[in-house]
Design a protein around this motif. Structure first.
Motif, PDB file in Angstrom:
ATOM      1  N   UNK A   5      49.233  43.269  35.441  1.00 27.72           N
ATOM      2  CA  UNK A   5      50.205  42.914  34.408  1.00 27.72           C
ATOM      3  C   UNK A   5      49.485  42.445  33.153  1.00 27.72           C
ATOM      4  N   UNK A   6      50.327  42.222  32.079  1.00 26.30           N
ATOM      5  CA  UNK A   6      49.692  41.763  30.854  1.00 26.30           C
ATOM      6  C   UNK A   6      49.611  40.239  30.809  1.00 26.30           C
ATOM      7  N   UNK A   7      49.867  39.575  31.994  1.00 20.59           N
ATOM      8  CA  UNK A   7      49.755  38.106  32.028  1.00 20.59           C
ATOM      9  C   UNK A   7      48.297  37.728  31.996  1.00 20.59           C
ATOM     10  N   UNK A   8      48.000  36.861  31.052  1.00 19.86           N
ATOM     11  CA  UNK A   8      46.598  36.467  30.936  1.00 19.86           C
ATOM     12  C   UNK A   8      46.371  35.198  31.757  1.00 19.86           C
ATOM     13  N   UNK A   9      45.185  34.996  32.310  1.00 17.22           N
ATOM     14  CA  UNK A   9      44.903  33.770  33.041  1.00 17.22           C
ATOM     15  C   UNK A   9      45.096  32.552  32.158  1.00 17.22           C
ATOM     16  N   UNK A  10      45.457  31.393  32.796  1.00 20.70           N
ATOM     17  CA  UNK A  10      45.750  30.181  32.042  1.00 20.70           C
ATOM     18  C   UNK A  10      44.556  29.729  31.205  1.00 20.70           C
ATOM     19  N   UNK A 105      40.536  38.526  66.000  1.00 21.71           N
ATOM     20  CA  UNK A 105      40.800  39.957  65.862  1.00 21.71           C
ATOM     21  C   UNK A 105      41.498  40.349  64.567  1.00 21.71           C
ATOM     22  N   UNK A 106      42.362  39.508  64.053  1.00 17.10           N
ATOM     23  CA  UNK A 106      43.097  39.897  62.838  1.00 17.10           C
ATOM     24  C   UNK A 106      42.124  39.988  61.665  1.00 17.10           C
ATOM     25  N   UNK A 107      42.539  40.684  60.618  1.00 17.41           N
ATOM     26  CA  UNK A 107      41.676  40.942  59.469  1.00 17.41           C
ATOM     27  C   UNK A 107      41.040  39.671  58.931  1.00 17.41           C
ATOM     28  N   UNK A 108      39.780  39.725  58.539  1.00 17.67           N
ATOM     29  CA  UNK A 108      39.055  38.530  58.082  1.00 17.67           C
ATOM     30  C   UNK A 108      38.310  38.865  56.797  1.00 17.67           C
ATOM     31  N   UNK A 109      38.963  38.690  55.657  1.00 17.98           N
ATOM     32  CA  UNK A 109      38.260  38.912  54.396  1.00 17.98           C
ATOM     33  C   UNK A 109      38.775  37.911  53.367  1.00 17.98           C
ATOM     34  N   UNK A 110      37.916  37.536  52.423  1.00 15.92           N
ATOM     35  CA  UNK A 110      38.291  36.547  51.422  1.00 15.92           C
ATOM     36  C   UNK A 110      39.131  37.206  50.334  1.00 15.92           C
ATOM     37  N   UNK A 111      40.136  36.487  49.857  1.00 18.87           N
ATOM     38  CA  UNK A 111      40.902  36.975  48.709  1.00 18.87           C
ATOM     39  C   UNK A 111      40.967  35.864  47.678  1.00 18.87           C
ATOM     40  N   UNK A 112      41.098  36.248  46.401  1.00 23.22           N
ATOM     41  CA  UNK A 112      41.306  35.222  45.386  1.00 23.22           C
ATOM     42  C   UNK A 112      42.404  35.676  44.456  1.00 23.22           C
ATOM     43  N   UNK A 113      43.268  34.725  44.052  1.00 17.97           N
ATOM     44  CA  UNK A 113      44.340  35.044  43.122  1.00 17.97           C
ATOM     45  C   UNK A 113      44.202  34.121  41.923  1.00 17.97           C
ATOM     46  N   UNK A 114      44.358  34.666  40.726  1.00 13.85           N
ATOM     47  CA  UNK A 114      44.255  33.843  39.518  1.00 13.85           C
ATOM     48  C   UNK A 114      45.612  33.272  39.168  1.00 13.85           C
ATOM     49  N   UNK A 115      45.617  32.097  38.572  1.00 17.60           N
ATOM     50  CA  UNK A 115      46.884  31.507  38.141  1.00 17.60           C
ATOM     51  C   UNK A 115      47.309  32.118  36.829  1.00 17.60           C
ATOM     52  N   UNK A 116      48.613  32.366  36.719  1.00 12.76           N
ATOM     53  CA  UNK A 116      49.157  32.918  35.478  1.00 12.76           C
ATOM     54  C   UNK A 116      50.123  31.911  34.900  1.00 12.76           C
ATOM     55  N   UNK A 117      50.401  31.974  33.564  1.00 17.07           N
ATOM     56  CA  UNK A 117      51.410  31.082  33.002  1.00 17.07           C
ATOM     57  C   UNK A 117      52.759  31.355  33.651  1.00 17.07           C
ATOM     58  N   UNK A 118      53.539  30.301  33.939  1.00 19.94           N
ATOM     59  CA  UNK A 118      54.796  30.480  34.659  1.00 19.94           C
ATOM     60  C   UNK A 118      55.956  30.849  33.743  1.00 19.94           C
ATOM     61  N   UNK A 119      55.841  30.545  32.437  1.00 18.89           N
ATOM     62  CA  UNK A 119      56.963  30.764  31.535  1.00 18.89           C
ATOM     63  C   UNK A 119      57.238  32.239  31.266  1.00 18.89           C
ATOM     64  N   UNK A 120      58.513  32.524  30.860  1.00 17.67           N
ATOM     65  CA  UNK A 120      58.865  33.907  30.500  1.00 17.67           C
ATOM     66  C   UNK A 120      58.290  34.220  29.114  1.00 17.67           C
TER      67      UNK A 120
END
Lengths: 355, 232
Positions: A5-10, A105-120
């Motif tokens: 998306x065009x949401x930029x990180x905070x 046994x279940x999948x084991x990999x690291x994930x990272x998610x960036x925070x985005x601004x919450x406002x519309x």
């Protein structure tokens, strides 16, 4: 996660360099097919144990002896311990199996998610505001105060039916209070001449037969109506209310030990003194009585009353002495009440001080 | 000899200089039942002063207790030692026994549970005192305690609870002891309070500990994948 998306990180400019994720470490089950198979068998093994426990429960339930000759298991009754352990094990092994499955046994990999601004976005907000303003404009609520005020009035009046209905949820104290039949918060069933009887058994008490140190948990005779005493049958809520307000404790002590309250000099019969059994703090029934100190203790919050001294509060949160019931003796020698309590029994209530 | 140092040589009691305090109360009029209860349960002679005389191994033989009781009874009239007929429901039919147990239970719950707990397990009292457990106490001693009101306990004289009512209370206490006990831990017999404490602190605490233990252990290792082609 990719930033599609065009949401930029905070925070765009990072004050320190992003160290990145630490190097991935591997589980044996990720690398070795044999280890994975073993883990799979472990998980299935735990689920299998759970099934065994469920069967054990049924077996234990139907085979273990109860009654006089019950089976024992590690010194405890087998009929409760064995089904309990089996049912607990059945649930526990499902849990352990699922945790083992997830971790090995279940999948084991690291994930990272960036925070985005919450406002519309700004244009969405502008559009919403202009829609609302248009609505206000078209409804004319600002231009036509008569419509607006009559709407507010109608909504306010809607509360009236609720108030009328709530009022009928219960009778107010003022409406039911009646000294003659002992209703309301400030009256009890006690009245002049009513016999003091033993609670539960309902037999009258001969004042002369009581001894120093006696404690009688007593009740008004009206609680035990018979043909002989002529009191009306009473049941249900009314009986519970009668019991809750009428319970008293009768104690006998050396007459010279009693410090009479002013105006209550004749409220004892040869060392026999009667008080409400209902604590004046929040209304617990109290009868933890020590004959040596004449103290009675409330088990709920440790309020302590000195029965030799007008039931004065000597400890705890209670605010007032226990109400005292004036006793007398009738022509047959049985204890009777001289009158109802001269103040409301039990805990405080709103209008209490206004009586 | 054993009693006179506190109760006086004629059982008249010994007062101290401080008004209202006494070394030992007068035994005049306490009756044989009071002596029998206190000496046979070991509460008297007192080993040391304290908030309450505890139950302990009796010091005197049965004959000695009987002789002391007879002497104290001769000082002034008082409650006599109850006989088995007074506190036993042996002679009653099954229906009458059941009725006695039910009535005794109601009387017990009204008059005794405030201090002794609803299963007779006893409980704490102010200033270091306690209401002792009634479990395993001889029927005769319960009857005597009701009759004479030992220590801080109020008495339940015959004008308070009739002899039959006292007998019924004892029948109820005996019946709780006869109830099959399927095991488990009594936790004071206090019902939901102690059981809830046990469940919340030990039960849920144990589960939290288990969860912490799971999370503190990793399934990962230091093994690295073997590069493709590196296998021989």
């Amino acid at each position: 996660m990719t930033d599609s998306h065009d949401h930029t990180p905070a925070v765009v400019e990072e004050p320190i360099a992003n160290p990145g994720l630490p190097a991935h470490t591997w589980r044996p089950t990720d690398l070795d097919e044999g280890a994975a198979t073993r883990a799979e068998r472990q998980v299935a093994g735990f689920f299998g144990l759970s099934m065994v426990c469920a069967v054990l429960f049924v077996v234990a339930y139907f085979t273990l002896e109860i009654g006089d000759n019950f089976d024992t298991f590690i010194g405890l009754g087998a009929s409760t311990v064995a089904p309990g352990l089996a049912l607990g094990g059945s649930l526990l092994f499902i849990g352990i199996g699922i945790i083992q499955w997830a971790r090995k046994l279940m999948g084991d990999h690291e994930i990272s998610e960036l925070r985005h601004p919450a406002g519309s976005p700004a244009e969405d907000r502008d559009a919403a505001v202009s829609d609302i303003m248009q609505g206000i404009e078209e409804s004319g609520i600002g231009r036509r105060p008569l419509v607006r005020n009559s709407l507010l009035g109608a909504m306010g009046m809607m509360g009236l039916p609720a108030i009328v209905l709530l009022r009928d949820l219960g009778p107010t104290n003022a409406r039911v209070a009646n000294a003659e039949n002992g209703t309301g918060l400030q009256h009890t069933i006690w009245k002049k001449g009513m016999r003091v009887v033993r609670d539960v058994v309902g037999t009258p008490i001969k004042a002369s037969e009581l001894e120093i140190g006696d404690l009688v948990n007593a009740a008004p005779e009206a609680q035990f109506p018979t043909e002989a005493n002529g009191y009306p049958e009473i049941e249900g809520v009314e009986l519970q209310v009668l019991k809750a307000k009428g319970a008293i404790i009768v104690v006998k002590m050396e007459p010279e030990e009693i410090k009479p309250v002013e105006g209550r000099e004749n409220w004892t019969v040869d060392g026999v003194i009667c008080y409400s059994k209902i604590c004046t703090h929040v209304g617990c029934p109290i009868s933890l009585y020590e004959r040596t100190t004449h103290h009675v203790l409330c088990p709920c919050h440790q309020s302590t009353f000195d029965l030799a001294d007008g039931a004065k509060v000597i400890f705890g949160p209670a605010h007032r002495p226990l109400p005292q019931l004036p006793p007398a003796v009738d022509e047959e020698g049985y204890l009777i009440a001289q009158a109802d309590f001269d103040e409301p029994i039990g805990a405080s209530y709103w209008e209490r001080e206004k009586q | 000899m054993g009693c006179a140092s506190c109760h006086g040589q004629n059982g008249e009691g010994i007062s101290t200089i401080r008004d209202g305090y006494e070394k030992g109360p007068s035994l005049v009029g306490v009756g044989a039942a009071a002596v029998d209860f206190r000496v046979e349960t070991g509460r008297m002679p007192l080993a040391q002063p304290g908030s309450q005389a505890p139950r302990k191994q009796p010091t005197y033989s049965d004959e000695e207790v009987a002789a002391m009781a007879a002497y104290v009874a001769s000082l002034a009239p008082g409650p006599a030692i109850p006989t088995e007929q007074d506190y036993s429901i042996e002679g009653l039919s099954d229906d009458e026994r059941e009725e006695a147990i039910v009535r005794g239970g109601q009387i017990f719950l009204t008059n005794c549970t405030a201090c002794h707990n609803f299963n007779g397990g006893g409980g704490a009292m102010p200033r270091g005192g306690y209401a002792p457990s009634l479990k395993g106490v001889e029927s005769k001693h319960i009857y005597e305690a009701l009759l004479t009101g030992p220590q801080a306990m109020p008495n339940f004289s015959n004008g308070n609870l009739s002899p039959e009512e006292k007998r019924d209370v004892i029948a109820y206490l005996r019946s709780i002891e006869d109830t099959p006990n399927y095991g488990g831990f009594g936790m004071g017999g206090l019902g939901p309070v102690s059981e809830g404490l046990f469940a919340w602190v030990l039960g849920i605490g144990g589960l939290v500990g288990f969860a912490v233990w799971i999370a503190a252990h990793t399934t990962r290792s230091t093994k690295q994948p073997i590069e493709e082609g590196a296998e021989a």
